[in-house]
Design a protein around this motif. Structure first.
Motif, mmCIF file in Angstrom:
data_model
loop_
_atom_site.group_PDB
_atom_site.id
_atom_site.type_symbol
_atom_site.label_atom_id
_atom_site.label_comp_id
_atom_site.label_asym_id
_atom_site.label_seq_id
_atom_site.Cartn_x
_atom_site.Cartn_y
_atom_site.Cartn_z
ATOM 1 N N GLU A 105 54.615 -17.022 -26.141
ATOM 2 C CA GLU A 105 53.852 -18.194 -26.554
ATOM 3 C C GLU A 105 54.747 -19.211 -27.258
ATOM 4 O O GLU A 105 54.603 -20.423 -27.077
ATOM 5 N N ARG A 106 55.685 -18.717 -28.056
ATOM 6 C CA ARG A 106 56.623 -19.609 -28.740
ATOM 7 C C ARG A 106 57.461 -20.369 -27.715
ATOM 8 O O ARG A 106 57.658 -21.579 -27.829
ATOM 9 N N ASP A 107 57.925 -19.660 -26.683
ATOM 10 C CA ASP A 107 58.712 -20.322 -25.641
ATOM 11 C C ASP A 107 57.888 -21.370 -24.906
ATOM 12 O O ASP A 107 58.389 -22.457 -24.588
ATOM 13 N N THR A 108 56.625 -21.053 -24.640
ATOM 14 C CA THR A 108 55.739 -22.008 -23.954
ATOM 15 C C THR A 108 55.556 -23.259 -24.810
ATOM 16 O O THR A 108 55.636 -24.394 -24.312
ATOM 17 N N LEU A 109 55.303 -23.062 -26.101
ATOM 18 C CA LEU A 109 55.117 -24.205 -26.997
ATOM 19 C C LEU A 109 56.401 -25.017 -27.118
ATOM 20 O O LEU A 109 56.368 -26.253 -27.050
ATOM 21 N N ALA A 159 44.620 -25.388 -27.788
ATOM 22 C CA ALA A 159 43.360 -25.359 -27.040
ATOM 23 C C ALA A 159 43.409 -24.368 -25.880
ATOM 24 O O ALA A 159 42.374 -23.816 -25.490
ATOM 25 N N GLU A 160 44.601 -24.137 -25.367
ATOM 26 C CA GLU A 160 44.768 -23.219 -24.240
ATOM 27 C C GLU A 160 45.121 -21.803 -24.694
ATOM 28 O O GLU A 160 45.324 -20.922 -23.865
ATOM 29 N N SER A 161 45.201 -21.592 -26.004
ATOM 30 C CA SER A 161 45.634 -20.303 -26.545
ATOM 31 C C SER A 161 44.446 -19.450 -26.975
ATOM 32 O O SER A 161 43.334 -19.937 -27.168
ATOM 33 N N SER A 162 44.750 -18.187 -27.174
ATOM 34 C CA SER A 162 43.731 -17.233 -27.625
ATOM 35 C C SER A 162 43.408 -17.470 -29.096
ATOM 36 O O SER A 162 44.208 -18.074 -29.830
ATOM 37 N N PRO A 163 42.275 -16.963 -29.563
ATOM 38 C CA PRO A 163 41.957 -17.069 -30.989
ATOM 39 C C PRO A 163 43.027 -16.417 -31.880
ATOM 40 O O PRO A 163 43.292 -16.912 -32.976
#
Length: 143
Positions: free
Chosen positions: A51-55, A121-125
């Motif tokens: 997720e960090r890489d995606t961001l 917005a596209e991430s999990s809670p």
């Protein structure tokens, strides 16, 4: 020029020089100051690696999209610096240059924040919870 105007002219020139030094020194310090960990970008360090890489990729894309705005900000700041160095200060032009630099700063920050919000917005809670924890972790305790 009468003798009473000479000290006034010297005072104005010195004040302009001091103003330029103050603005330049402040900008220099701000550029070298580490970002506080209460920003969304710093909060991203708490994310799992995928997720960090995606961001981070989304933020790199945003910076690439902002290239022209970054150039405009740099030009406006250089223009302001040049105006401050002139023998006769054109305050209207200086304020206009500073306004353009500020507008570019706001545009850059807005674009980056929009990318981060889109990611959230596209991430999990669970991922959003990590971002939220990072945002408030080092906030000062004010009333």
């Amino acid at each position: 020029m009468s003798s009473s105007r000479i000290p006034l002219a010297i005072s104005i020139v010195l004040n302009v020089f001091l103003l330029g030094a103050l603005i330049g020194g402040t900008a220099w310090l701000e550029l070298r100051k580490p970002r506080l960990p209460d920003t969304l970008q710093a909060a991203s360090r708490q994310l799992p690696e995928p997720e960090r890489d995606t961001l981070h990729q989304a933020l790199r894309d945003a910076w690439r999209d902002l290239h022209q705005t970054v150039v405009e900000r740099r030009q406006a700041r250089r223009e302001a610096a040049n105006l401050l160095q002139q023998p006769k200060l054109d305050t209207v032009a200086l304020l206009a240059a500073l306004d353009r630099a500020r507008a570019a700063d706001v545009a850059i920050r807005t674009k980056l924040e929009q990318r981060i919000v889109q990611f959230a917005a596209e991430s999990s809670p669970q991922i959003r919870e990590l971002l939220a924890e990072g945002l408030v972790r080092n906030l000062p305790n004010r009333h």
